[in-house]
Design an enzyme around this catalytic site. Sequence first.
Site, PDB file in Angstrom:
ATOM      1  N   ASP A 140      20.941  13.247   7.140  1.00 37.61           N
ATOM      2  CA  ASP A 140      20.320  14.463   7.641  1.00 37.61           C
ATOM      3  C   ASP A 140      20.430  14.596   9.155  1.00 37.61           C
ATOM      4  OD1 ASP A 140      17.999  16.683   6.917  1.00 37.61           O
ATOM      5  OD2 ASP A 140      17.684  15.755   8.864  1.00 37.61           O
ATOM      6  N   VAL A 168      17.984  19.316   6.006  1.00 35.82           N
ATOM      7  CA  VAL A 168      19.333  19.332   5.420  1.00 35.82           C
ATOM      8  C   VAL A 168      19.330  18.545   4.112  1.00 35.82           C
ATOM      9  CG1 VAL A 168      21.745  18.711   5.740  1.00 35.82           C
ATOM     10  CG2 VAL A 168      20.445  19.608   7.665  1.00 35.82           C
ATOM     11  N   ASP A 169      18.698  17.371   4.118  1.00 34.44           N
ATOM     12  CA  ASP A 169      18.586  16.586   2.886  1.00 34.44           C
ATOM     13  C   ASP A 169      17.892  17.379   1.783  1.00 34.44           C
ATOM     14  OD1 ASP A 169      19.870  14.316   3.689  1.00 34.44           O
ATOM     15  OD2 ASP A 169      18.071  13.103   3.942  1.00 34.44           O
ATOM     16  N   TYR A 170      16.751  17.957   2.108  1.00 29.83           N
ATOM     17  CA  TYR A 170      15.968  18.638   1.089  1.00 29.83           C
ATOM     18  C   TYR A 170      16.678  19.892   0.593  1.00 29.83           C
ATOM     19  CZ  TYR A 170      12.329  15.597   3.026  1.00 29.83           C
ATOM     20  OH  TYR A 170      11.605  14.524   3.477  1.00 29.83           O
ATOM     21  N   GLY A 173      19.487  18.885  -1.666  1.00 30.89           N
ATOM     22  CA  GLY A 173      19.000  18.536  -2.992  1.00 30.89           C
ATOM     23  C   GLY A 173      18.729  19.753  -3.845  1.00 30.89           C
TER      24      GLY A 173
END
Length: 404
Positions: A140, A168-170, A173
């Site tokens: 991220d 960015v990660d979330y 996902g």
Amino acid sequence: MKPLQDIRILAIEQYGAGPFGSVHLADLGADVIKIEEPHSGGDVGRYVPPYQQEQDSLFFEVFNRNKSSIDLDLAAPAGRRVFEDLVRVSDVVYSNLRGDVPAKIRITYDDLKHLNPRIVCCSLSGFGMTGPRRAEPGYDYVLQALTGWMDITGEPDGPPTKSGLSLVDYSGGLVAAISVLAAVHAARRDGIGSDCDVSLFDTAMAMLTYPAIWNLNGDFHPRRTRHSAHPSLVPFQAFPAADGWFVVACPKEKFWANLAVAIGRPDLATDPRYATFEARRTHAEELLAVLEGIFATRTVHEWLTELRAAAVPCGPVNTVAAALADSHTAAREMIVETDHPRFGRIRQVRSPVRVGGTTPEYRRAPARHESADRVLHGLLGYDAATVEELDRSGAFGRPRTAQP
């Protein structure tokens, strides 16, 4: 039935982005079976401090509730056999590995379609399965820097700044979860599965949205703004009051007119310098100086009371603790509880995804290999002798002294 109760997902995932996408599918009833690599200790999220003991952590809990777990060494022939048997009875193989890894470990659609023509193979990686960066690890923080996010975040005279959350990660996902649902729908309609090549890079670039289109089609160059101001709408930012900070947003002209009356300056709404979006943008510096002087005279609570009564979008700059304790958080039932053998009663935030009027059930995240009995005996129908032989052959890592 729960909305996704008829979907089974094999999740070769760890840490944040991948588990964040699949946890929402698990909350909706999908049977998410985490395949954990036995030699490295399973999902690295199990070991994230500060609230961590042995192979349990609160970090792991929030990303892995409602899932199952089995240790499986995909590099061992015996482990591969179990994996392939699971592919035959599953809908999705979901991973968040480097973009070059799915092909190396043979978990793409072409690798698995002979086992199950309708299998969906979703890869969520840092940079995707193609392109010059496909073999690079993606995190991220790195993606926020690379895709311009940090350059436009923070105060103008401060350093480039990362978002306080791993957005960015979330977001990656969630994009992966959407891709999975679309691909499963198509597979059930057409009888043919597919690959889903999702990346954090693509997600972060797509979220540039209007600054990107302004830059690509004009001379707009995004920049950091004072007090987190909107790049073009005024006022739309944080303001300091006498005892703290709050946010005011005027994305419609009616809100600006209401704000001017609420602060006792109706003349500002009709002043030609501030009467329109473009005029306020042109004269932003002088207008914001006037507003800051007014807002500094009263408390956050006093201003929020006035502005809410005037139907002006606004809110306090809360701490995380204050946000969790907000009355609306409770009214929306955003805090759920699960029981854990090590941590006791755990409170955590729920998924925002809501389908129908049924409240999802929540159970704690699984211990490593906790679901072996259900998966090996119940789902795959292996007898005790078969499981013992798989164990001796290294399917689950080092042979275990006791096998379910």
